[in-house]
Scaffold this active site. Sequence first.
Site, PDB file in Angstrom:
ATOM      1  N   TRP A 157      -6.709  -9.961   1.237  1.00 17.94           N
ATOM      2  CA  TRP A 157      -6.131 -10.533   0.008  1.00 17.94           C
ATOM      3  C   TRP A 157      -5.009 -11.502   0.315  1.00 17.94           C
ATOM      4  O   TRP A 157      -4.921 -12.568  -0.307  1.00 17.94           O
ATOM      5  CB  TRP A 157      -5.708  -9.420  -0.950  1.00 17.94           C
ATOM      6  CG  TRP A 157      -6.851  -8.522  -1.258  1.00 17.94           C
ATOM      7  CD1 TRP A 157      -6.981  -7.211  -0.905  1.00 17.94           C
ATOM      8  CD2 TRP A 157      -8.079  -8.867  -1.927  1.00 17.94           C
ATOM      9  NE1 TRP A 157      -8.203  -6.730  -1.316  1.00 17.94           N
ATOM     10  CE2 TRP A 157      -8.893  -7.713  -1.934  1.00 17.94           C
ATOM     11  CE3 TRP A 157      -8.558 -10.033  -2.516  1.00 17.94           C
ATOM     12  CZ2 TRP A 157     -10.166  -7.697  -2.518  1.00 17.94           C
ATOM     13  CZ3 TRP A 157      -9.818 -10.025  -3.092  1.00 17.94           C
ATOM     14  CH2 TRP A 157     -10.604  -8.873  -3.090  1.00 17.94           C
ATOM     15  N   ASP A 159       2.193  -9.904  -4.280  1.00 20.42           N
ATOM     16  CA  ASP A 159       1.006  -9.357  -4.920  1.00 20.42           C
ATOM     17  C   ASP A 159       1.146  -7.840  -4.837  1.00 20.42           C
ATOM     18  O   ASP A 159       1.084  -7.247  -3.770  1.00 20.42           O
ATOM     19  CB  ASP A 159      -0.243  -9.833  -4.155  1.00 20.42           C
ATOM     20  CG  ASP A 159      -1.526  -9.223  -4.703  1.00 20.42           C
ATOM     21  OD1 ASP A 159      -1.463  -8.388  -5.615  1.00 20.42           O
ATOM     22  OD2 ASP A 159      -2.605  -9.603  -4.194  1.00 20.42           O
ATOM     23  N   LYS A 215      -5.433  -0.750 -11.173  1.00 19.26           N
ATOM     24  CA  LYS A 215      -5.247   0.377 -10.263  1.00 19.26           C
ATOM     25  C   LYS A 215      -4.164   1.332 -10.780  1.00 19.26           C
ATOM     26  O   LYS A 215      -4.419   2.494 -11.014  1.00 19.26           O
ATOM     27  CB  LYS A 215      -4.932  -0.122  -8.863  1.00 19.26           C
ATOM     28  CG  LYS A 215      -6.124  -0.931  -8.293  1.00 19.26           C
ATOM     29  CD  LYS A 215      -5.778  -1.680  -7.024  1.00 19.26           C
ATOM     30  CE  LYS A 215      -6.696  -2.844  -6.776  1.00 19.26           C
ATOM     31  NZ  LYS A 215      -7.987  -2.516  -6.178  1.00 19.26           N
TER      32      LYS A 215
END
Lengths: 356, 356
Positions: free
Chosen positions: A101, A168, A192
């Site tokens: 990511w 992030d 999440k």
Amino acid sequence: MKVHNFNAGPSVLPNEVLYKASKALIDFEGSGMSILEIGHRTELFMNVLDEARSLVKELMQLEDDFEVLYLHGGASTQFMQVPMNLLENGETAAYVDTGVWSYKAMKEAKSFGYVDAVASSRESNYNHIPKQFIIPPQAKFLHITTNNTIYGTQWQKMPVTDLPLVADMSSDILSRQLDFNKFALIYAGVQKNMGAAGTTMVAVRKSALGKVTRKIPTILDYRVHIENGSMYNTPPVFAIYISMLTLRWLKEQGGAAAMERLNEKKAGMLYSEIDNNPLFRGTVAKEDRSRMNVCFIMDKPELEEEFLKFCKKEDIVGIKGHRSVGGFRASLYNALPYESVEVMVEAMKYFSLKKA
Amino acid sequence: MKVHNFNAGPSVLPNEVLYKASKALIDFEGSGMSILEIGHRTELFMNVLDEARSLVKELMQLEDDFEVLYLHGGASTQFMQVPMNLLENGETAAYVDTGVWSYKAMKEAKSFGYVDAVASSRESNYNHIPKQFIIPPQAKFLHITTNNTIYGTQWQKMPVTDLPLVADMSSDILSRQLDFNKFALIYAGVQKNMGAAGTTMVAVRKSALGKVTRKIPTILDYRVHIENGSMYNTPPVFAIYISMLTLRWLKEQGGAAAMERLNEKKAGMLYSEIDNNPLFRGTVAKEDRSRMNVCFIMDKPELEEEFLKFCKKEDIVGIKGHRSVGGFRASLYNALPYESVEVMVEAMKYFSLKKA
């Protein structure tokens, strides 16, 4: 019947949230309409949005300079939206590469300026968080991925720098106490720890914006969303509603401090079993172990399929590891009950005895 | 108790869809997990996505060259994503300006090339669809907004042109029969006729892509989404699920042909009352009247507040007109039952008698 849901995201949600949402799908607050049927500019929805944004601010204890937005598009959209809004052509941004990511975030930033990858653990399949690196003082910001879902690593201490920090936090937001005010911009796909798939939370300092000269498409300009109170276009109504309910639950549980205690307890119990059970082995540097995603393999890989099947019979789902790491990954997000980890540990113990 | 929901979007959905979704929020297909808790790369969700994409293709009767995508971001994202993918720097795109949404689409396109506004009804507050206009042959595409929610106008005949046609069909997709194969790209926020807020359907011809040289951010490149089967990043799972259920319902009703018959009947009844009731008056050119959004005012504006209150007592909601037109707007999307229009017409008749 509920299973023990260790999915990496979308993932387990609190039962209260699901029951409340299930009712709201038929009739929302006695309006005679479903939550899906109400106008987004009605008081009914404005109350939801306002409460969600306020709860983020409260639970993260953000200073007034921060604006909280619920945007479309997932963290993958932020990979390009962040440099588009913060990085001038010809300027440099610093990135720490701790997994797929952050690597993708770096790649997108290259369209908007120079990218200095100040450190990377790519060579060792991202099995640790780099500790020693030099941040170029002229960089406009330093970007990190606080938790790396695929590999199971997590920044335990935030990097110390005078640069604006961008993070992030998709996979560990509000799962522990952090001084969020040390950041200039935080983004997180909510699926999440603070909701279901379909919206991304962005907390951004107003003072960090308006410094680039490029023409930004209206829908990608954070300032436009701020001016419009996170309602520039039709928002993802239901996803924001679920996030609001999840944040309410989080607050009732005691906020980030309570989540930290619970998550440490859950992760501690599972890592302890991994370290003590001869069949299993952790895959990352101990000091960088994530409390959200616990990755482990078996010393005898030929047993992995059998263990997976055994777990399935025990109603344990979502523990297959990502193909790039193999083995297992158990995700222990906020809403995963302690009891599910107990069941998981019992299964590991039992399987180990059976094989002894 | 259900109200008569004339909301302009998000708007009314079929009861079957809401009940099915309400159950799926607790337990999806006997998985022991909520639809919000399942992994997006599991078979459980892949079946949902595949069915939704196939249903769009089937119901729109699209040729094989078309790919159907469910993207994040709403039609407002498409305003910039379309020219970013289809218009080379220095090239020209033709737009017909029929309302705020086409105007915004035009504005975003200007960042990527030249925009030729070939016709506009802006001067007359968008009360008609322009009929006479010259389309520059060198333009790369012609963009139209097939239905204009705010003003209540709708293209009854599509423009005839050799250029690739691009259309924003957010507010009338699958509400009538159309030769969708005449288009190169069709986009629609799904929250009016094919779902709830949170995702945008894009049907695009593969042969129309790959012709611009600019660097497109990965998440905004249609080709990336096509290569990844509309699963490049975590999709808005629940919004796609609702769209799939709504499309299933639509197919059971008889598809676009059946919707056209129903919508003509609903709109015909309401326009007839507007034309015959001395208290009310339509606001747009009769030949351009929308079957989706019926806009009307009262000859005596001082009665409007009273009529609104009267309707509220009759459980008629969502009929206040947009501030730029005033008066009333009744949205008659696919899922609005015929009976709701009957109740509305009865209310108009009764109010008129009371005032006579």
